[in-house]
Design a protein around this motif. Structure first.
Motif, PDB file in Angstrom:
ATOM      1  N   SER A 124       0.830  -1.199   0.000  1.00  0.00           N
ATOM      2  CA  SER A 124       0.000   0.000   0.000  1.00  0.00           C
ATOM      3  C   SER A 124       0.865   1.251   0.000  1.00  0.00           C
ATOM      4  CB  SER A 124      -0.915   0.015   1.227  1.00  0.00           C
ATOM      5  OG  SER A 124      -0.169   0.309   2.401  1.00  0.00           O
ATOM      6  N   GLY A 125       0.245   2.380  -0.301  1.00  0.00           N
ATOM      7  CA  GLY A 125       0.949   3.646  -0.278  1.00  0.00           C
ATOM      8  C   GLY A 125       1.354   4.081   1.114  1.00  0.00           C
ATOM      9  N   VAL A 126       0.784   3.436   2.147  1.00  0.00           N
ATOM     10  CA  VAL A 126       1.142   3.768   3.526  1.00  0.00           C
ATOM     11  C   VAL A 126       2.084   2.724   4.115  1.00  0.00           C
ATOM     12  CG1 VAL A 126      -0.915   5.135   3.947  1.00  0.00           C
ATOM     13  CG2 VAL A 126      -0.981   2.680   4.405  1.00  0.00           C
ATOM     14  N   MET A 127       2.817   2.019   3.244  1.00  0.00           N
ATOM     15  CA  MET A 127       3.934   1.154   3.626  1.00  0.00           C
ATOM     16  C   MET A 127       3.521  -0.139   4.326  1.00  0.00           C
ATOM     17  SD  MET A 127       6.917   3.779   4.914  1.00  0.00           S
ATOM     18  CE  MET A 127       6.068   4.130   6.431  1.00  0.00           C
ATOM     19  N   GLU A 128       2.409  -0.700   3.955  1.00  0.00           N
ATOM     20  CA  GLU A 128       2.044  -2.014   4.474  1.00  0.00           C
ATOM     21  C   GLU A 128       2.145  -3.051   3.365  1.00  0.00           C
ATOM     22  OE1 GLU A 128      -0.787  -1.943   8.245  1.00  0.00           O
ATOM     23  OE2 GLU A 128      -1.815  -1.174   6.469  1.00  0.00           O
ATOM     24  N   LEU A 129       2.776  -4.177   3.671  1.00  0.00           N
ATOM     25  CA  LEU A 129       2.948  -5.281   2.733  1.00  0.00           C
ATOM     26  C   LEU A 129       2.041  -6.422   3.163  1.00  0.00           C
ATOM     27  CD1 LEU A 129       4.409  -7.006   0.545  1.00  0.00           C
ATOM     28  CD2 LEU A 129       6.205  -7.414   2.249  1.00  0.00           C
ATOM     29  N   PHE A 130       1.169  -6.869   2.245  1.00  0.00           N
ATOM     30  CA  PHE A 130       0.208  -7.922   2.528  1.00  0.00           C
ATOM     31  C   PHE A 130       0.508  -9.146   1.666  1.00  0.00           C
ATOM     32  CE2 PHE A 130      -1.812  -3.807   3.078  1.00  0.00           C
ATOM     33  CZ  PHE A 130      -2.435  -3.903   4.312  1.00  0.00           C
ATOM     34  N   CYS A 131       0.402 -10.319   2.250  1.00  0.00           N
ATOM     35  CA  CYS A 131       0.517 -11.573   1.512  1.00  0.00           C
ATOM     36  C   CYS A 131      -0.802 -12.334   1.619  1.00  0.00           C
ATOM     37  CB  CYS A 131       1.660 -12.421   2.060  1.00  0.00           C
ATOM     38  SG  CYS A 131       1.783 -14.069   1.305  1.00  0.00           S
ATOM     39  N   TYR A 132      -1.411 -12.637   0.470  1.00  0.00           N
ATOM     40  CA  TYR A 132      -2.700 -13.331   0.419  1.00  0.00           C
ATOM     41  C   TYR A 132      -2.563 -14.663  -0.304  1.00  0.00           C
ATOM     42  CZ  TYR A 132      -5.155  -9.045   1.819  1.00  0.00           C
ATOM     43  OH  TYR A 132      -5.603  -7.936   2.501  1.00  0.00           O
ATOM     44  N   ASP A 133      -3.390 -15.620   0.078  1.00  0.00           N
ATOM     45  CA  ASP A 133      -3.535 -16.845  -0.689  1.00  0.00           C
ATOM     46  C   ASP A 133      -4.282 -16.517  -1.981  1.00  0.00           C
ATOM     47  OD1 ASP A 133      -3.585 -20.009  -0.684  1.00  0.00           O
ATOM     48  OD2 ASP A 133      -5.594 -19.334  -1.273  1.00  0.00           O
ATOM     49  N   THR A 134      -3.764 -16.979  -3.110  1.00  0.00           N
ATOM     50  CA  THR A 134      -4.330 -16.609  -4.405  1.00  0.00           C
ATOM     51  C   THR A 134      -5.768 -17.092  -4.573  1.00  0.00           C
ATOM     52  OG1 THR A 134      -2.133 -16.681  -5.412  1.00  0.00           O
ATOM     53  CG2 THR A 134      -4.008 -16.765  -6.900  1.00  0.00           C
ATOM     54  N   GLU A 135      -6.072 -18.298  -4.140  1.00  0.00           N
ATOM     55  CA  GLU A 135      -7.398 -18.872  -4.374  1.00  0.00           C
ATOM     56  C   GLU A 135      -8.429 -18.372  -3.367  1.00  0.00           C
ATOM     57  OE1 GLU A 135      -8.191 -20.566  -7.031  1.00  0.00           O
ATOM     58  OE2 GLU A 135      -6.105 -20.349  -7.694  1.00  0.00           O
ATOM     59  N   SER A 136      -8.106 -18.443  -2.087  1.00  0.00           N
ATOM     60  CA  SER A 136      -9.080 -18.077  -1.051  1.00  0.00           C
ATOM     61  C   SER A 136      -9.078 -16.586  -0.739  1.00  0.00           C
ATOM     62  CB  SER A 136      -8.792 -18.856   0.233  1.00  0.00           C
ATOM     63  OG  SER A 136      -7.546 -18.446   0.803  1.00  0.00           O
ATOM     64  N   LEU A 137      -8.008 -15.878  -1.135  1.00  0.00           N
ATOM     65  CA  LEU A 137      -7.788 -14.474  -0.795  1.00  0.00           C
ATOM     66  C   LEU A 137      -7.749 -14.262   0.724  1.00  0.00           C
ATOM     67  CD1 LEU A 137      -9.863 -12.595  -3.526  1.00  0.00           C
ATOM     68  CD2 LEU A 137      -7.440 -13.207  -3.516  1.00  0.00           C
ATOM     69  N   LYS A 138      -7.323 -15.284   1.442  1.00  0.00           N
ATOM     70  CA  LYS A 138      -7.118 -15.190   2.882  1.00  0.00           C
ATOM     71  C   LYS A 138      -5.778 -14.532   3.159  1.00  0.00           C
ATOM     72  CE  LYS A 138      -6.382 -18.059   6.998  1.00  0.00           C
ATOM     73  NZ  LYS A 138      -6.285 -19.456   7.516  1.00  0.00           N
ATOM     74  N   LEU A 139      -5.761 -13.598   4.113  1.00  0.00           N
ATOM     75  CA  LEU A 139      -4.509 -12.943   4.486  1.00  0.00           C
ATOM     76  C   LEU A 139      -3.618 -13.934   5.224  1.00  0.00           C
ATOM     77  CD1 LEU A 139      -2.833 -10.308   4.684  1.00  0.00           C
ATOM     78  CD2 LEU A 139      -3.953  -9.892   6.891  1.00  0.00           C
ATOM     79  N   LEU A 140      -2.391 -14.113   4.735  1.00  0.00           N
ATOM     80  CA  LEU A 140      -1.445 -15.058   5.332  1.00  0.00           C
ATOM     81  C   LEU A 140      -0.489 -14.364   6.291  1.00  0.00           C
ATOM     82  CD1 LEU A 140      -0.633 -17.174   2.139  1.00  0.00           C
ATOM     83  CD2 LEU A 140      -2.328 -17.647   3.926  1.00  0.00           C
ATOM     84  N   TRP A 141       0.032 -13.204   5.904  1.00  0.00           N
ATOM     85  CA  TRP A 141       0.891 -12.417   6.783  1.00  0.00           C
ATOM     86  C   TRP A 141       1.013 -11.006   6.239  1.00  0.00           C
ATOM     87  CZ3 TRP A 141       5.145 -10.549   4.224  1.00  0.00           C
ATOM     88  CH2 TRP A 141       5.637 -11.296   3.147  1.00  0.00           C
ATOM     89  N   LYS A 142       1.499 -10.108   7.076  1.00  0.00           N
ATOM     90  CA  LYS A 142       1.710  -8.731   6.615  1.00  0.00           C
ATOM     91  C   LYS A 142       2.859  -8.091   7.371  1.00  0.00           C
ATOM     92  CE  LYS A 142      -1.607  -6.262   9.565  1.00  0.00           C
ATOM     93  NZ  LYS A 142      -2.780  -5.338   9.550  1.00  0.00           N
ATOM     94  N   LYS A 143       3.416  -7.045   6.777  1.00  0.00           N
ATOM     95  CA  LYS A 143       4.494  -6.267   7.374  1.00  0.00           C
ATOM     96  C   LYS A 143       4.134  -4.782   7.288  1.00  0.00           C
ATOM     97  CE  LYS A 143       7.386  -9.729   8.050  1.00  0.00           C
ATOM     98  NZ  LYS A 143       7.879 -10.138   9.400  1.00  0.00           N
ATOM     99  N   ASN A 144       4.654  -4.026   8.254  1.00  0.00           N
ATOM    100  CA  ASN A 144       4.521  -2.583   8.229  1.00  0.00           C
ATOM    101  C   ASN A 144       5.923  -1.992   8.222  1.00  0.00           C
ATOM    102  OD1 ASN A 144       4.449   0.188   9.568  1.00  0.00           O
ATOM    103  ND2 ASN A 144       2.261  -0.186   9.291  1.00  0.00           N
ATOM    104  N   TYR A 145       6.282  -1.298   7.125  1.00  0.00           N
ATOM    105  CA  TYR A 145       7.657  -0.839   6.970  1.00  0.00           C
ATOM    106  C   TYR A 145       8.087   0.108   8.095  1.00  0.00           C
ATOM    107  CZ  TYR A 145       7.648  -2.744   2.205  1.00  0.00           C
ATOM    108  OH  TYR A 145       7.589  -3.578   1.116  1.00  0.00           O
ATOM    109  N   ALA A 146       7.161   0.949   8.569  1.00  0.00           N
ATOM    110  CA  ALA A 146       7.510   1.887   9.633  1.00  0.00           C
ATOM    111  C   ALA A 146       7.764   1.149  10.944  1.00  0.00           C
ATOM    112  CB  ALA A 146       6.395   2.909   9.802  1.00  0.00           C
ATOM    113  N   LYS A 147       6.865   0.255  11.319  1.00  0.00           N
ATOM    114  CA  LYS A 147       6.981  -0.452  12.597  1.00  0.00           C
ATOM    115  C   LYS A 147       8.059  -1.526  12.561  1.00  0.00           C
ATOM    116  CE  LYS A 147       2.118   0.251  13.852  1.00  0.00           C
ATOM    117  NZ  LYS A 147       0.820  -0.408  14.114  1.00  0.00           N
ATOM    118  N   ASP A 148       8.136  -2.265  11.464  1.00  0.00           N
ATOM    119  CA  ASP A 148       9.049  -3.408  11.407  1.00  0.00           C
ATOM    120  C   ASP A 148      10.475  -3.027  11.020  1.00  0.00           C
ATOM    121  OD1 ASP A 148       7.041  -5.244  12.103  1.00  0.00           O
ATOM    122  OD2 ASP A 148       6.338  -5.344  10.033  1.00  0.00           O
ATOM    123  N   TYR A 149      10.638  -1.916  10.258  1.00  0.00           N
ATOM    124  CA  TYR A 149      11.966  -1.579   9.758  1.00  0.00           C
ATOM    125  C   TYR A 149      12.404  -0.166  10.098  1.00  0.00           C
ATOM    126  CZ  TYR A 149      10.643  -5.712   7.178  1.00  0.00           C
ATOM    127  OH  TYR A 149      10.196  -6.969   6.860  1.00  0.00           O
ATOM    128  N   GLY A 150      11.559   0.592  10.808  1.00  0.00           N
ATOM    129  CA  GLY A 150      11.946   1.913  11.275  1.00  0.00           C
ATOM    130  C   GLY A 150      12.125   2.951  10.193  1.00  0.00           C
TER     131      GLY A 150
END
Length: 403
Positions: A124-150
């Motif tokens: 996203s434009g607000v620095m969040e990285l999302f990983c989804y399952d292609t078929e179910s579109l279930k969220l598998l994991w995510k990262k926030n660049y500000a919180k996780d990488y400063g």
């Protein structure tokens, strides 16, 4: 003998099918689409429009394609949405993934959806990285660049999509410690983190590229103040070269060919060509060009020449090896550029879609038509897949038959 021939044929064809089944950012980041049999000229009013979809919301992200499905993102009422279409333009799914960029006059989604091995990756434009399952579109994991990488966000919202190489998902947060980071694409766990050339180097908008033909395979990134190369196996910094502008912004994907890396910048700085030396462990400057200086449109190498536009006007053809400008032309407005089947496709910021013949002697426009549907800026990069040209203009996605 028949079985041997069949096995040999499958060994050749199946990898080609696999390559054709995935279209990501500028196809494979080169901007060249592996299509043949495309039209060498268009009717006066443009090629046939097969379908269009209104209602994407605001944004500039391009289409990506995986297993006969189209993926694109859009912004509505502060939220980002993933849209999934089939090749006929039928909307198969729509999900909200989170908050999107709305802090300046260029509101909307930016980063192209990436996909690999049954997973989708959205930044996203607000620095969040999302990983989804292609078929179910279930969220598998995510990262926030500000919180996780400063890191801090860029002035106009995060842009660069992640780079997929094997099991690694490469991102470039920038900031004091985590310039380049390799994540496990399945779990999101950190494989390595690389501190760049300077502690205060920020992200530069551009996505990373992978160079595999050097003694040391590497990731190349354009940060706010440096272009740098990182060993992909361990994240060790191999080299860095100073390159910045007054806003520390570099939105264009670097180009690589024959041991040379081209970084295109803007705001009066222009482009720089670097040659990898010592097996990719060092670089040296080859040439610089003030002509290739567009903000977001990228360059396109065709043979021994590279084509691109200036910051405000003029398309240029530049000799890849020497940096000599072969011509400058204002026939159509500056904008984005891709290539397929020996031709150049230009989508200008004025809404012109042009088919151009590569020619180092003159800017040779074969056909053009105007994009009349859609909203706001003409910034999304076009995409070509199975003889269809996909153009996203803000709220509208269009599909044109060009084969």
């Amino acid at each position: 003998m028949i079985m041997k021939r069949l096995f040999f044929t499958l060994c050749i064809v199946l990898p080609l099918i696999s390559l054709q089944a995935q279209i990501q950012w500028r196809n494979d980041r080169t901007g060249v689409y592996n299509e043949t049999g495309l039209m060498k000229s268009w009717p006066a009013n443009g090629p046939e429009m097969l379908w269009h979809f209104n209602g994407l919301g605001r944004g500039h992200s391009s289409v990506s394609i995986n297993k006969e499905k189209l993926y694109v993102t859009g912004y509505t009422d502060g939220k980002g949405y993933l849209y999934v279409f089939d090749l006929t333009g039928k909307l198969l799914n729509k999900i909200e993934y989170g908050t999107e960029w709305d802090s300046d006059g260029y509101v909307g989604t930016r980063s192209t959806v990436m996909h690999d091995d049954g997973k989708l990756y959205i930044v996203s434009g607000v620095m969040e990285l999302f990983c989804y399952d292609t078929e179910s579109l279930k969220l598998l994991w995510k990262k926030n660049y500000a919180k996780d990488y400063g890191t801090k966000n860029t002035a106009h919202g995060w842009n660069g999509p992640p780079l997929l190489v094997g099991e690694k998902l490469i991102i470039a947060p920038g900031g004091p410690i985590h310039h380049i980071v390799a994540l496990n694409k399945t779990t999101g766990e950190t494989i390595w983190s690389s501190k760049g050339a300077a502690e205060n180097d920020i992200a530069g908008y551009a996505t990373c590229i992978y160079i595999s033909d050097q003694q040391v395979p590497q990731v190349v990134a354009m940060m706010g103040d440096h272009i740098l190369g990182v060993d992909i196996s361990k994240g060790n910094l191999l080299w860095s070269y100073p390159h910045t502008n007054r806003f520390r912004e570099h939105p264009n994907t670097p180009e690589y060919y024959n041991g040379m890396v081209l970084g295109m910048s803007d705001y009066g700085v222009g482009s720089i060509m670097l040659r990898l030396t010592n097996g990719g462990r060092n670089v040296e400057k080859v040439w610089a060009s003030s002509d290739l200086s567009h903000k977001t449109g990228n360059t396109q190498r065709m043979g021994n020449y590279v084509y691109g536009s200036g910051e405000r006007t003029n398309w240029h053809c530049v000799d890849w090896m020497t940096g000599k400008t072969m011509y400058s032309d204002q026939t159509i407005g500056v904008g984005t550029i891709i290539a397929a089947d020996g031709m150049i496709y230009i989508y200008s910021e004025k809404g012109e879609m042009a088919l151009v013949k590569p020619n180092p002697e003159k800017f040779e426009v074969i056909s053009k038509f105007n994009i009349t549907l859609g909203t706001e800026q003409h910034w999304a990069h076009p995409v070509i897949y199975k003889g269809v040209l996909y153009i996203r203009h803000g709220d509208t996605l269009m599909a044109y038959k060009i084969k």
